[in-house]
Write a protein that holds these residues in place. Sequence first.
Motif, short mmCIF file in Angstrom:
data_model
loop_
_atom_site.label_atom_id
_atom_site.label_comp_id
_atom_site.label_asym_id
_atom_site.label_seq_id
_atom_site.Cartn_x
_atom_site.Cartn_y
_atom_site.Cartn_z
N GLY A 1 0.83 -1.21 0.00
CA GLY A 1 0.00 0.00 0.00
C GLY A 1 0.86 1.24 0.00
N ALA A 2 0.94 1.89 -1.16
CA ALA A 2 1.83 3.03 -1.31
C ALA A 2 1.35 4.25 -0.54
CB ALA A 2 1.98 3.39 -2.79
N ALA A 3 0.04 4.33 -0.25
CA ALA A 3 -0.49 5.51 0.42
C ALA A 3 -0.14 5.55 1.90
CB ALA A 3 -2.00 5.58 0.24
N GLU A 4 0.16 4.39 2.49
CA GLU A 4 0.46 4.32 3.91
C GLU A 4 1.97 4.46 4.15
OE1 GLU A 4 -1.74 4.22 6.28
OE2 GLU A 4 -3.38 4.18 4.84
N PRO A 5 2.38 5.27 5.12
CA PRO A 5 3.82 5.41 5.40
C PRO A 5 4.50 4.08 5.68
CG PRO A 5 2.57 7.13 6.53
CD PRO A 5 1.57 6.18 5.95
N LEU A 6 3.83 3.23 6.46
CA LEU A 6 4.42 1.93 6.79
C LEU A 6 4.57 1.07 5.54
CD1 LEU A 6 5.51 0.07 8.98
CD2 LEU A 6 3.18 -0.78 9.32
N GLY A 7 3.58 1.14 4.65
CA GLY A 7 3.65 0.36 3.43
C GLY A 7 4.77 0.81 2.52
N PHE A 8 4.92 2.13 2.37
CA PHE A 8 5.96 2.65 1.48
C PHE A 8 7.35 2.43 2.06
CE2 PHE A 8 8.85 5.89 -0.07
CZ PHE A 8 8.64 5.86 -1.44
N TRP A 9 7.58 2.95 3.26
CA TRP A 9 8.92 2.87 3.84
C TRP A 9 9.27 1.43 4.23
CZ3 TRP A 9 11.55 6.77 2.47
CH2 TRP A 9 10.96 8.03 2.36
N GLY A 10 8.26 0.66 4.63
CA GLY A 10 8.53 -0.75 4.90
C GLY A 10 8.95 -1.49 3.64
N GLY A 11 8.30 -1.17 2.52
CA GLY A 11 8.68 -1.78 1.25
C GLY A 11 10.08 -1.39 0.82
N VAL A 12 10.45 -0.12 1.03
CA VAL A 12 11.78 0.35 0.66
C VAL A 12 12.85 -0.37 1.48
CG1 VAL A 12 13.34 2.34 0.81
CG2 VAL A 12 11.06 2.60 -0.20
N LEU A 13 12.67 -0.46 2.79
CA LEU A 13 13.65 -1.10 3.65
C LEU A 13 13.74 -2.60 3.39
CD1 LEU A 13 13.00 0.78 7.02
CD2 LEU A 13 14.87 1.14 5.38
N LEU A 14 12.57 -3.24 3.18
CA LEU A 14 12.58 -4.67 2.90
C LEU A 14 13.27 -4.97 1.57
CD1 LEU A 14 11.78 -7.49 3.73
CD2 LEU A 14 9.51 -7.13 2.72
N ALA A 15 13.07 -4.09 0.59
CA ALA A 15 13.75 -4.28 -0.69
C ALA A 15 15.26 -4.23 -0.51
CB ALA A 15 13.30 -3.21 -1.68
N ALA A 16 15.73 -3.28 0.31
CA ALA A 16 17.17 -3.19 0.57
C ALA A 16 17.69 -4.45 1.25
CB ALA A 16 17.47 -1.95 1.42
N LEU A 17 16.95 -4.97 2.20
CA LEU A 17 17.37 -6.19 2.89
C LEU A 17 17.40 -7.38 1.95
CD1 LEU A 17 15.42 -5.80 6.26
CD2 LEU A 17 17.89 -5.54 5.89
N LEU A 18 16.42 -7.48 1.06
CA LEU A 18 16.40 -8.59 0.10
C LEU A 18 17.58 -8.52 -0.85
CD1 LEU A 18 12.57 -8.81 -0.73
CD2 LEU A 18 13.93 -10.38 0.66
N VAL A 19 17.94 -7.31 -1.27
CA VAL A 19 19.10 -7.17 -2.14
C VAL A 19 20.37 -7.57 -1.38
CG1 VAL A 19 20.52 -5.52 -3.43
CG2 VAL A 19 18.03 -5.42 -3.59
N GLY A 20 20.42 -7.24 -0.08
CA GLY A 20 21.55 -7.68 0.73
C GLY A 20 21.66 -9.19 0.79
N LEU A 21 20.52 -9.88 0.92
CA LEU A 21 20.53 -11.35 0.90
C LEU A 21 20.97 -11.88 -0.45
CD1 LEU A 21 17.23 -12.13 2.86
CD2 LEU A 21 19.58 -12.37 3.68
#
Length: 629
Positions: free
Chosen positions: A59-79
């Motif tokens: 959910g792009a409209a929610e802060p948790l959805g947007f920033w959570g997606g950004v941080l999780l994407a970074a972690l997945l790239v790290g893996l």
Amino acid sequence: MIDLILTQTLNGLASASSLFLVASGLSIIFGVTRIVNFAHGSLYMLGAYLAWTLVSSFGAAEPLGFWGGVLLAALLVGLLGVVIEVLVLRRIYQAPELFQLLATFGVVLMLQDLTLATWGPEDKLGPRAPGLKSFVILFDNRFPTYELFLIAVGPLVLLILWLLFQKTRWGTLVRAATQDREMVGALGVNQRLLFTSVFAFGSMLAGLGGALQLPREAVNLHMDLSMISEVFVVVVVGGLGSVTGAYLAAVLIGILHAFGILIFPKITLVLVFLVMAVVLVVKPYGLMGKAPIGGARGHGPAEPLLLPADKLTKLAGLIALLLLVLAPLVAPDHILLTLTELVIFALFAASLHFMMGPGGMASFGHAAYFGLGAYGAALAVKWLGASMEPALIFAPFLAGIAGVVFGWFCVRLSGVYLAMLTLAFAQIAWATAFQWVELTGGDNGILGVWPSAWAVSKTGFYYLTLGVCVFSILALRLTIFSPLGYALRAGRDNPLRAEAIGLDVMRIQWVAFAVAAFAAGIAGALFAFFKGSVFPTYMAIPRSVDALLMVLLGGVQTVAGPVIGAFAYAGLSEQLMKATMYWRFGLGLSIVLLVILFPRGLVGASLLLRERWTRQPEPAARLAAEGGR
């Protein structure tokens, strides 16, 4: 006027933060592992694609959805970085530096097709960041708040990295490994675990940089190569292994690029490479870089000795040449065209090998001389009204003159710094050809570059190409085993000793640089008449990468390596393109497997096998074998 200056400065700082996020990860990885990770741009691209998917799902409209997606994407790239390090890089840490670069380029090709298969070819438009969708008024101009957020991200990440490296045990180990990783291993530190954690951390920073681009630009399949070229510039200008230097370089390049669009619009395409060229000429190790331990001009341990071909190898070469001579008698036209192109590429690869193998000078911009040779032939035909024969003579001299000029600066550096300066000069040459429309035709190129009447037929031009290329390759081979070649190898293996016995190492390398450029110009001129046209892409980065791959696949420390590598790489690429739309994945996987299985290249591996098969058993082993009979 003040509002324009302020706006452009802020735009430059925002771009600098994005560059720094990716460049800091690459700098940390190189500082510890000594690997120039060409796949770092692909990790940046994957961070953007993963963020687009996750943000859309959460959910792009929610802060948790947007920033959570950004941080999780970074972690997945790290893996994903962990997977790449464990499966590929861990197996080649002892391989030469350029073979590690080759392996990471194979990973780039694989990730490109995996991304294409997963997300498709269409660009993906990302959402705007919640809470940062508005703008602020600066001197009656609107400036996006998200850009201000990015400006703050750069110094914040730099502060976090400083605290991490100065205040934690892991950071201390990273700094120690950057200075002397062999000593760190001797002290009992688990190097494998350290290298894996560093690669994961650097990959995560690249993924975070890509994810944060989501509100700024469309996510596309070309993000990787466009970013990695600028990131390499930032890391080299700042000084390899220096995070602080990377930030200073990112700010410098971001600001110059922002104002360059307004002040020097015609050089915008090459501005960052101009900056890198100037910095490396003035400060050979970047703004905050340090000379490598053991001397500034060292090229590492001595390379394997180049030996003249034995009778069996000469016989194989004669048979191969005979087959090429007889090919027009049995091969259809499309095969003959392919062979013509392969022979030209064999000379192109051999010219690069002349400076890489005996000279130890890697070049990331050798296509400049190939392209200048092609343009020399085309300009002689178009502007001088010359026929093919004088054009073929004029063209390599144009490339050779460029080699003399560029080489004068390049031979003062070594290692990655030398390679990146060659890339800078190549990009300058490419931008000149692209933007000097009145002379070169710009992106439209120069058309109508046809052979003379006697060489118009496919067979006639094939024999012309074969004769010129074989003669040029043999001339390069004879030069390798001449006094110049031996002096060149002496300067490569131990420049201090070479200078102590009276050899002018830089002058010898300068001559080799010019000779390699001249030979590449011959290949480029033949290619111009083969295609009938010349375009700026002939001297673009992908062409230089092709030459580098051919040399490395064949084997740097073998004379026949570049020829075999050219036929193997170009032939494999063509067959895979015909077989599947995902040919990059197949080619990348082949490159990775070849690097892991044959770290000395195809020819080097075959020579090693021959040595093992022909080696006589030790006396004790022979006596034991006889006693058991």
